[in-house]
Design a protein around this motif. Structure first.
Motif, PDB file in Angstrom:
ATOM      1  N   PHE A 413       0.844  -1.199   0.000  1.00  0.00           N
ATOM      2  CA  PHE A 413       0.000   0.000   0.000  1.00  0.00           C
ATOM      3  C   PHE A 413       0.878   1.248   0.000  1.00  0.00           C
ATOM      4  CE2 PHE A 413      -2.132  -3.365   2.472  1.00  0.00           C
ATOM      5  CZ  PHE A 413      -3.192  -3.622   1.605  1.00  0.00           C
ATOM      6  N   PRO A 414       1.589   1.527  -1.107  1.00  0.00           N
ATOM      7  CA  PRO A 414       2.485   2.687  -1.135  1.00  0.00           C
ATOM      8  C   PRO A 414       1.714   3.995  -1.246  1.00  0.00           C
ATOM      9  CG  PRO A 414       2.393   1.677  -3.290  1.00  0.00           C
ATOM     10  CD  PRO A 414       1.582   0.789  -2.380  1.00  0.00           C
ATOM     11  N   LEU A 415       2.397   5.067  -0.897  1.00  0.00           N
ATOM     12  CA  LEU A 415       1.913   6.409  -1.175  1.00  0.00           C
ATOM     13  C   LEU A 415       2.557   6.884  -2.472  1.00  0.00           C
ATOM     14  CD1 LEU A 415       2.136   8.141   2.315  1.00  0.00           C
ATOM     15  CD2 LEU A 415       0.061   7.471   1.102  1.00  0.00           C
ATOM     16  N   GLN A 416       1.768   7.535  -3.313  1.00  0.00           N
ATOM     17  CA  GLN A 416       2.302   8.049  -4.569  1.00  0.00           C
ATOM     18  C   GLN A 416       2.100   9.564  -4.615  1.00  0.00           C
ATOM     19  OE1 GLN A 416       1.721   5.605  -8.198  1.00  0.00           O
ATOM     20  NE2 GLN A 416       0.200   4.492  -7.004  1.00  0.00           N
ATOM     21  N   VAL A 417       3.175  10.255  -4.934  1.00  0.00           N
ATOM     22  CA  VAL A 417       3.100  11.695  -5.147  1.00  0.00           C
ATOM     23  C   VAL A 417       2.995  11.912  -6.656  1.00  0.00           C
ATOM     24  CG1 VAL A 417       4.229  13.913  -4.849  1.00  0.00           C
ATOM     25  CG2 VAL A 417       4.479  12.139  -3.095  1.00  0.00           C
ATOM     26  N   VAL A 418       1.839  12.411  -7.108  1.00  0.00           N
ATOM     27  CA  VAL A 418       1.580  12.599  -8.535  1.00  0.00           C
ATOM     28  C   VAL A 418       1.838  14.065  -8.874  1.00  0.00           C
ATOM     29  CG1 VAL A 418      -0.123  12.395 -10.380  1.00  0.00           C
ATOM     30  CG2 VAL A 418      -0.145  10.765  -8.463  1.00  0.00           C
ATOM     31  N   LEU A 419       2.699  14.278  -9.875  1.00  0.00           N
ATOM     32  CA  LEU A 419       3.073  15.623 -10.293  1.00  0.00           C
ATOM     33  C   LEU A 419       2.664  15.839 -11.737  1.00  0.00           C
ATOM     34  CD1 LEU A 419       6.662  15.396  -8.832  1.00  0.00           C
ATOM     35  CD2 LEU A 419       4.857  16.796  -7.884  1.00  0.00           C
ATOM     36  N   THR A 420       2.120  16.988 -12.045  1.00  0.00           N
ATOM     37  CA  THR A 420       1.757  17.324 -13.423  1.00  0.00           C
ATOM     38  C   THR A 420       2.213  18.748 -13.729  1.00  0.00           C
ATOM     39  OG1 THR A 420      -0.426  18.246 -12.923  1.00  0.00           O
ATOM     40  CG2 THR A 420      -0.305  15.859 -13.242  1.00  0.00           C
ATOM     41  N   ALA A 421       2.544  18.976 -15.002  1.00  0.00           N
ATOM     42  CA  ALA A 421       2.942  20.318 -15.461  1.00  0.00           C
ATOM     43  C   ALA A 421       2.609  20.430 -16.934  1.00  0.00           C
ATOM     44  CB  ALA A 421       4.435  20.553 -15.233  1.00  0.00           C
ATOM     45  N   PRO A 422       2.332  21.629 -17.451  1.00  0.00           N
ATOM     46  CA  PRO A 422       1.989  21.799 -18.869  1.00  0.00           C
ATOM     47  C   PRO A 422       3.136  21.366 -19.788  1.00  0.00           C
ATOM     48  CG  PRO A 422       1.422  23.770 -17.608  1.00  0.00           C
ATOM     49  CD  PRO A 422       2.239  22.915 -16.704  1.00  0.00           C
ATOM     50  N   VAL A 423       2.783  20.681 -20.881  1.00  0.00           N
ATOM     51  CA  VAL A 423       3.784  20.241 -21.855  1.00  0.00           C
ATOM     52  C   VAL A 423       4.474  21.441 -22.491  1.00  0.00           C
ATOM     53  CG1 VAL A 423       4.069  19.070 -24.087  1.00  0.00           C
ATOM     54  CG2 VAL A 423       2.617  18.050 -22.305  1.00  0.00           C
ATOM     55  N   ARG A 424       3.723  22.516 -22.664  1.00  0.00           N
ATOM     56  CA  ARG A 424       4.293  23.686 -23.345  1.00  0.00           C
ATOM     57  C   ARG A 424       5.496  24.274 -22.611  1.00  0.00           C
ATOM     58  NH1 ARG A 424      -0.467  25.566 -20.961  1.00  0.00           N
ATOM     59  NH2 ARG A 424      -0.148  27.206 -19.368  1.00  0.00           N
ATOM     60  N   ASN A 425       5.603  24.009 -21.303  1.00  0.00           N
ATOM     61  CA  ASN A 425       6.731  24.526 -20.546  1.00  0.00           C
ATOM     62  C   ASN A 425       7.950  23.624 -20.609  1.00  0.00           C
ATOM     63  OD1 ASN A 425       5.084  26.623 -19.787  1.00  0.00           O
ATOM     64  ND2 ASN A 425       4.650  25.807 -17.740  1.00  0.00           N
ATOM     65  N   GLY A 426       7.797  22.480 -21.293  1.00  0.00           N
ATOM     66  CA  GLY A 426       8.896  21.535 -21.351  1.00  0.00           C
ATOM     67  C   GLY A 426       8.978  20.705 -20.079  1.00  0.00           C
ATOM     68  N   PRO A 427       9.837  19.660 -20.082  1.00  0.00           N
ATOM     69  CA  PRO A 427       9.902  18.751 -18.936  1.00  0.00           C
ATOM     70  C   PRO A 427      10.705  19.283 -17.752  1.00  0.00           C
ATOM     71  CG  PRO A 427      11.421  18.026 -20.632  1.00  0.00           C
ATOM     72  CD  PRO A 427      10.678  19.196 -21.213  1.00  0.00           C
ATOM     73  N   ALA A 428      11.505  20.347 -17.963  1.00  0.00           N
ATOM     74  CA  ALA A 428      12.413  20.796 -16.901  1.00  0.00           C
ATOM     75  C   ALA A 428      11.698  21.150 -15.593  1.00  0.00           C
ATOM     76  CB  ALA A 428      13.249  21.975 -17.395  1.00  0.00           C
ATOM     77  N   PRO A 429      10.595  21.934 -15.624  1.00  0.00           N
ATOM     78  CA  PRO A 429       9.926  22.255 -14.349  1.00  0.00           C
ATOM     79  C   PRO A 429       9.465  21.017 -13.593  1.00  0.00           C
ATOM     80  CG  PRO A 429       9.160  23.716 -16.086  1.00  0.00           C
ATOM     81  CD  PRO A 429       9.955  22.645 -16.754  1.00  0.00           C
TER      82      PRO A 429
END
Length: 736
Positions: A413-429
């Motif tokens: 039963f792990p905890l997952q931290v889900v992160l999302t960011a706009p594609v237009r900003n690129g993957p760096a953020p």
């Protein structure tokens, strides 16, 4: 009297016939109710964890529902039957995936005696639950002969077993409650006929309410706890309401009135009080709609439905039956119980205590403060990733406990931290956000044992950035698969997750605190362009608990406000409703304190987060029975005589034994639910039984009359004024 009651008195045969037809129609609908109810409801569909889970399902094509088939061979290598078990599972409808220890080596115990298959389903929860009996049967039939124990567990298996157990618990409690009610009512009425009327009406009320529940379930999702709530609330109110009216009816008969006049007087007085009492129950239960959680909504619907049905029967069917029975209500009398008026004189000695209200109230205030004191130790928590809510015989609980005993439950039963960011900003953020998350989790070493993210795959920074931008060609096959499981894209946003293993199990206090710590610290750590969600079973539980905590002020305030307005209209005084609210608050606080002491301190059981709100809402409404019936009788005497102290004492003499009888009935009902094997139902039954005893024995017989003595005649809101539905100025004309 209302128009329906007058109709029942004029045409009793017609009213009885209508109710019998309605009961006959209700039976087949009631029998279909279990299949229409939904399991679960102990989560917040609008919470952060639910939102994050939906993101994962879209970004990584994760199946919405899963089951675990636990395999245990106490004397050999369990892996020998894994392929056979997988072959049995794959033909099931809606199975999208079957995984085993070969994909996840941690799923096999060190001694190779225990493992499990994870079955993924593309179906709704109800469909998955319907597959569980067949899955258990085929697995057990094929593998038991080979010395392998099989358990099917997982969220939907737990909910399925909860559904079955809930239905069994309701039936068991009713089988215990009805004989208890027969005995108690015989002691109260000392007449077989007078005993049978409330019992029969209570049974009809349950049948009708269950039928209405089936119709409601066709419109909205209704929890399996609907049946338990109908039983636990319905038996209490239906029997008590009949008790109040029959007791007054027999009292009027004993005083020399003919049976028609006695019945009309009983309906104008006790019937009027019962009507307001029932409306107070409904008002308190309406507050449970505020959290918008299925389990609370379902219990509110159950309580409101069965209370309204009981009120309708009390206002129509009961007077019709009493009209037809006449003086045969005393048929087959048992013993020499004396008249109700004679037995009422037993309350006289209490009046001596009420003459010194200040010392009595101070002593009892200290007592209630001590009883409520353990509430300061309470830690509310809904059970998550846990089967403790179920009895030890439940298959899904046995499966969970086997996994927890033989494997590391933290990995399950792990905890997952889900992160999302706009594609237009690129993957760096987003990559910077992942690094921030790993730094935060790394600083929580006592609460987090491990964390896995795309930054932990050992890829060079350039290769990682290219892969995040969509160029996976330069990655080795193994790294490509691992990266794809942690990084994805959905709806124009990059999505990634950090899989965190807590240092303790999912139900521990530390893991719950970890969820809250992560939610407090991560939003500011990941940057303004990155959204973050903490997901997992524990996070689901935290979301459920938090929405309850946030809703409690609104639940308390709504119930108090509606009840205050209702009672102010009934008693034409603002002081009496205020007194009712204070007394009810004392009872609920003391009962929850005792429940905490018994369950959490002595028995070592965590108080379920649903219990306080349910005890408050149910008890807040039911305790109004005693308040309304006693105050109505006191007010009746005050309006007739204008003497405050005599009115209080007379009302006590007339109602003390009645309140004790009603309390005994409620306690019998609530105690019967201690036989339930679902912990929530047990806690609710125990909490309500404690509350009823405190309310009836201490509050209504000691605190309330002493307070009325102290406040004086101003409590009635002004000089004597004839109460519209109480026959003071003139005697009611018999119905012809």
């Amino acid at each position: 009297m209302n128009a329906l009651t007058r109709l029942a008195l004029r045409r009793p045969g017609l009213v009885v016939a209508i109710w019998l037809v309605l009961a006959a129609v209700s039976v087949p609908l009631m029998l279909q109710l279990p299949g229409a109810l939904k399991a679960g409801g102990f989560d917040n569909p609008r919470g952060e964890s639910a939102a994050g889970q939906r993101i994962l399902e879209r970004a990584f094509a994760e199946v919405p529902e899963e089951l675990q088939v636990v395999l245990h061979d106490a004397s050999g290598d369990v892996t020998r039957v894994v392929d056979q078990a997988a072959a049995l599972a794959r033909p099931l409808p809606h199975v999208a995936s079957v995984s085993d220890y070969r994909q996840e080596p941690r799923w096999l115990s060190a001694d190779r005696h225990t493992t499990f298959l994870r079955l993924g389903f593309r179906a709704d929860p109800t469909t998955v639950q319907n597959l569980i009996p067949d899955l258990r049967e085929r697995m057990t039939a094929a593998l038991r002969g080979q010395g392998v124990r099989v358990h099917v567990t997982g969220t939907q298996a737990l909910d399925y077993d909860l559904s079955i157990q809930s239905e069994q618990d309701a039936a068991t409690a009713e089988m215990i409650a009805f004989p208890l009610l027969v005995v108690v009512l015989l002691l109260v009425f000392r007449s077989v006929a007078a005993m049978l009327v409330p019992v029969v009406l209570a049974g009809l009320a349950l049948v009708t309410a269950m039928a209405v529940g089936y119709l409601i379930a066709g419109v909205t999702d209704v929890s399996i706890l609907f049946t338990n709530a109908v039983s636990i609330i319905g038996l209490a109110v239906a029997v008590d309401y009949s008790l109040f009216i029959i007791r007054r009816y027999r009292e009027e008969l004993a005083a020399g009135a003919d049976h028609l006049t006695a019945l009309e007087t009983a309906m104008r007085t006790a019937g009027h009080a019962v009507l307001f009492s029932g409306l107070a129950v409904v008002a308190a239960l309406m507050a449970l709609f505020i959290p918008r959680l299925m389990v609370f909504t379902s219990i509110a619907l159950a309580g409101i439905t069965v209370t309204m049905v009981a009120l309708a029967m009390t206002m129509t069917l009961l007077p019709a039956v009493l009209r037809l029975m006449g003086r045969r209500i005393d048929w087959l009398s048992i013993g020499r119980g004396g008249t109700p008026a004679d037995r009422a004189r037993g309350a006289g000695p209490l009046a001596r205590l009420h003459r010194r209200p200040v010392p009595l109230l101070l002593a009892l205030a200290v007592l209630f403060a001590l009883l409520a004191w353990p509430m300061g130790w309470i830690r509310l928590q809904a059970p998550v990733a846990s089967a403790s809510i179920l009895p030890s015989s439940a298959d899904s609980r046995q499966g969970i406990e086997r996994l927890q005993a033989d494997l590391d439950p933290r990995d399950l039963f792990p905890l997952q931290v889900v992160l999302t960011a706009p594609v237009r900003n690129g993957p760096a953020p987003l990559l910077d956000g992942v690094r921030a998350v790993t730094e935060v989790t790394g600083s929580l070493r006592q609460a987090v044992s491990s964390a896995q993210a795309v930054t932990d795959l050992g890829l060079p920074r350039e290769a990682l950035g290219a892969a995040a931008a969509g160029d996976l060609a330069g990655l080795p096959d193994e790294a490509r698969a691992a990266f794809a499981a942690l990084w994805g894209e959905s709806a124009g946003r990059y999505v990634t997750r950090v899989v965190t293993t807590a240092a303790e199990g999912p139900d521990s206090d530390r893991t719950h605190d970890l969820v809250r710590d992560l939610r407090d610290r991560l939003p500011s750590a990941v940057g303004p362009d990155v959204d973050v969600h903490v997901v997992g079973p524990t996070a689901h539980g935290v979301d459920f608990d938090d929405v309850l905590v946030r809703s409690m002020p609104a639940i308390l305030g709504t119930a108090a406000l509606i009840t205050f307005v209702l009672l102010a209209g009934a008693f034409r005084s603002w002081r009496l409703p205020l007194l009712a609210l204070i007394l009810n608050a004392m009872v609920v606080a003391a009962s929850l304190g005792l429940l905490t002491l018994i369950s959490q301190t002595w028995l070592g059981q965590r108080i379920d987060s649903t219990t306080p709100a349910l005890v408050f809402a149910v008890m807040f409404g039911l305790s109004m029975d005693y308040m309304v019936i006693m105050i109505s009788r006191m007010r009746e005497s005050y309006l007739a005589q204008g003497d405050h102290l005599n009115a209080v004492n007379e009302g006590m003499r007339r109602t003390a034994a009645l309140v004790n009888s009603a309390a005994l009935i409620m306690v019998a009902v609530f105690v019967s639910f201690l036989a339930a094997k679902i912990s929530i139902v047990q806690q609710l039954g125990l909490g309500l039984a404690i509350a009823v005893v405190l309310d009836a024995v201490i509050v209504r017989l000691l605190i309330m009359p002493a307070t009325l003595h102290l406040l004086g005649p101003r409590v009635w809101g002004g000089p004597p004024r004839v109460y519209p539905d109480i026959p003071v100025a003139e005697e009611p004309r018999p119905v012809r």
